[in-house]
Design a protein around this motif. Structure first.
Motif, short mmCIF file in Angstrom:
data_model
loop_
_atom_site.label_atom_id
_atom_site.label_comp_id
_atom_site.label_asym_id
_atom_site.label_seq_id
_atom_site.Cartn_x
_atom_site.Cartn_y
_atom_site.Cartn_z
N SER A 61 32.39 -16.24 32.67
CA SER A 61 31.26 -15.44 33.18
C SER A 61 31.77 -14.41 34.17
O SER A 61 32.90 -14.47 34.64
CB SER A 61 30.22 -16.35 33.85
N GLY A 62 30.90 -13.47 34.49
CA GLY A 62 31.22 -12.42 35.45
C GLY A 62 30.21 -11.31 35.38
O GLY A 62 29.07 -11.53 34.94
N VAL A 63 30.61 -10.13 35.79
CA VAL A 63 29.71 -8.98 35.76
C VAL A 63 30.40 -7.81 35.06
O VAL A 63 31.62 -7.68 35.06
CB VAL A 63 29.24 -8.54 37.16
N LEU A 64 29.56 -6.97 34.48
CA LEU A 64 29.96 -5.68 33.96
C LEU A 64 29.13 -4.66 34.70
O LEU A 64 27.91 -4.79 34.78
CB LEU A 64 29.68 -5.59 32.45
N LEU A 73 27.00 -11.49 33.13
CA LEU A 73 27.39 -11.91 31.79
C LEU A 73 27.83 -13.36 31.77
O LEU A 73 28.46 -13.83 32.72
CB LEU A 73 28.54 -11.04 31.28
N LYS A 74 27.49 -14.03 30.67
CA LYS A 74 27.92 -15.41 30.47
C LYS A 74 28.26 -15.58 28.99
O LYS A 74 28.03 -14.69 28.18
CB LYS A 74 26.84 -16.39 30.91
N GLN A 75 28.80 -16.74 28.66
CA GLN A 75 29.23 -17.02 27.29
C GLN A 75 28.12 -16.69 26.29
O GLN A 75 26.95 -16.99 26.52
CB GLN A 75 29.62 -18.49 27.16
N ASP A 76 28.53 -16.04 25.21
CA ASP A 76 27.69 -15.64 24.07
C ASP A 76 26.85 -14.39 24.30
O ASP A 76 26.10 -13.99 23.42
CB ASP A 76 26.83 -16.80 23.55
N ASP A 77 26.95 -13.75 25.49
CA ASP A 77 26.30 -12.46 25.68
C ASP A 77 27.10 -11.37 24.97
O ASP A 77 28.31 -11.51 24.76
CB ASP A 77 26.20 -12.11 27.17
N VAL A 78 26.41 -10.30 24.60
CA VAL A 78 27.04 -9.15 23.93
C VAL A 78 26.59 -7.88 24.62
O VAL A 78 25.42 -7.74 24.98
CB VAL A 78 26.64 -9.10 22.43
#
Length: 112
Positions: A61-64, A73-78
C-alpha cells in the motif's frame, strides 16, 4: 504470441525502486513489475512524455500523487496515469505496469 518468464526480465535498481522489465520487443505496449519502498522519484515529479501508464497494485500500500492530488492505494487497486501528467509514488508496494505505447527511458523525465 510472445512469452516471457520472470527469470528473463531485466532488473533495474534505483534508490527506492526495483524494476523488472519484460522485453517483449513490441512498440505498441510493454510491461514491467516495480517494487517501490519509499518515495519515487526521491525529490521531484516523474512524467512520461509518450505513454500512458496503468498500474495495478499487486501487493502492499501507499499513495500516488498526480498533479498535486493524493490517492491512497492498496492491493488490487488500479490507476491510469496519462502522458504528460506529473506524479510520484510513496509507500511500500509492488506494481504491475503495462505502458502504451511501449515505455522507453528517453521519454521519462523528472521535473520540478
Amino acid at each position: 504470441m510472445i512469452y516471457k518468464s520472470f527469470k528473463d526480465a531485466e532488473l533495474f535498481v534505483g534508490p527506492t525502486n526495483k524494476t523488472y522489465e519484460y522485453n517483449i520487443e513490441d512498440k505498441d505496449i510493454n510491461y514491467c513489475i516495480v517494487d517501490i519502498d519509499g518515495r519515487f522519484p526521491l525529490e521531484k515529479w516523474a512524467i512520461n512524455r509518450k505513454c500512458k501508464e496503468m498500474a495495478h497494485v499487486l501487493s502492499g500500500s501507499g499513495v500516488l500523487v498526480v498533479e498535486g492530488k493524493k490517492y491512497q492505494l492498496k492491493q488490487d487497486d488500479v490507476v491510469l496515469i496519462d502522458k504528460n501528467e506529473k506524479y510520484y509514488w510513496q509507500g511500500k508496494f509492488r506494481l504491475g505496469i503495462p505502458c502504451a505505447p511501449a515505455w522507453y527511458p528517453e521519454q521519462h523525465e523528472e521535473v520540478d
